[in-house]
Design a protein around this motif. Sequence first.
Motif, short mmCIF file in Angstrom:
data_model
loop_
_atom_site.label_atom_id
_atom_site.label_comp_id
_atom_site.label_asym_id
_atom_site.label_seq_id
_atom_site.Cartn_x
_atom_site.Cartn_y
_atom_site.Cartn_z
N ASN A 7 -4.73 1.72 1.79
CA ASN A 7 -5.12 0.42 2.34
C ASN A 7 -5.19 0.57 3.86
O ASN A 7 -4.15 0.73 4.51
CB ASN A 7 -4.11 -0.64 1.92
N TYR A 8 -6.40 0.50 4.41
CA TYR A 8 -6.54 0.72 5.84
C TYR A 8 -6.05 -0.45 6.67
O TYR A 8 -5.74 -0.29 7.85
CB TYR A 8 -7.99 1.11 6.19
N LEU A 9 -5.95 -1.65 6.09
CA LEU A 9 -5.39 -2.78 6.83
C LEU A 9 -3.87 -2.68 6.93
O LEU A 9 -3.29 -2.93 7.98
CB LEU A 9 -5.80 -4.11 6.18
N LEU A 10 -3.23 -2.32 5.82
CA LEU A 10 -1.78 -2.14 5.81
C LEU A 10 -1.37 -0.78 6.36
O LEU A 10 -0.21 -0.56 6.68
CB LEU A 10 -1.22 -2.29 4.39
N LYS A 11 -2.33 0.14 6.42
CA LYS A 11 -2.10 1.52 6.86
C LYS A 11 -1.02 2.20 6.01
O LYS A 11 -0.03 2.71 6.53
CB LYS A 11 -1.74 1.57 8.35
N GLY A 46 1.16 7.69 11.85
CA GLY A 46 0.75 6.31 12.06
C GLY A 46 0.77 5.45 10.81
O GLY A 46 0.52 4.25 10.88
N ASP A 47 1.09 6.04 9.66
CA ASP A 47 1.09 5.30 8.41
C ASP A 47 2.39 4.54 8.19
O ASP A 47 3.46 4.97 8.62
CB ASP A 47 0.91 6.24 7.21
N ASN A 48 2.28 3.42 7.51
CA ASN A 48 3.45 2.67 7.07
C ASN A 48 3.95 3.26 5.76
O ASN A 48 3.24 4.04 5.12
CB ASN A 48 3.08 1.19 6.88
N PRO A 49 5.17 2.91 5.34
CA PRO A 49 5.71 3.45 4.09
C PRO A 49 4.81 3.15 2.88
O PRO A 49 4.17 2.10 2.81
CB PRO A 49 7.06 2.76 3.95
N THR A 50 4.77 4.08 1.95
CA THR A 50 4.00 3.95 0.72
C THR A 50 4.53 2.80 -0.12
O THR A 50 5.74 2.56 -0.18
CB THR A 50 4.09 5.27 -0.07
N VAL A 51 3.62 2.09 -0.79
CA VAL A 51 3.97 0.98 -1.68
C VAL A 51 3.69 1.42 -3.11
O VAL A 51 2.64 1.99 -3.39
CB VAL A 51 3.16 -0.28 -1.33
N GLY A 52 4.62 1.15 -4.02
CA GLY A 52 4.45 1.45 -5.43
C GLY A 52 4.42 0.18 -6.25
O GLY A 52 5.27 -0.69 -6.07
N LEU A 53 3.45 0.06 -7.13
CA LEU A 53 3.30 -1.12 -7.97
C LEU A 53 3.23 -0.69 -9.43
O LEU A 53 2.37 0.12 -9.80
CB LEU A 53 2.03 -1.89 -7.59
#
Length: 117
Positions: A7-11, A46-53
């Motif tokens: 997700n490029y908005l959430l990075k 520059g990335d934020n932490p990974t999100v798992g769903l």
Amino acid sequence: MDLVFYNYLLKCFVLIDLKMGKLTHQDVGQMDMYVRMFDDLKRSDGDNPTVGLILCTERDEVVARYSVLHDSQQLFASKYVLHLPSEAELQAELARERRLIEAMMAARPAKDGKERM
């Protein structure tokens, strides 16, 4: 893991695991491992932490409450349905949402400080 997005908005990377049946602690542990691996191996500075769903047909509230899902900012589980709602069900849901929004708007004071009618 079934789907991987960036997700490029959430990075951040977004990992999605689709499960048939009830959520288990093994599913949560597996996703936790995937998230940690992506953070370690794929995430850039520059990335934020990974999100798992985890999407499952039945959400187990006990597993959700007493696993790492409870306190995690990166892991989530949600229920999905196997069929689309009917047109009547969609119309009823839209009408319900509209009533809620209208009630919230009516309860808010106007920007000029005067009450709305």
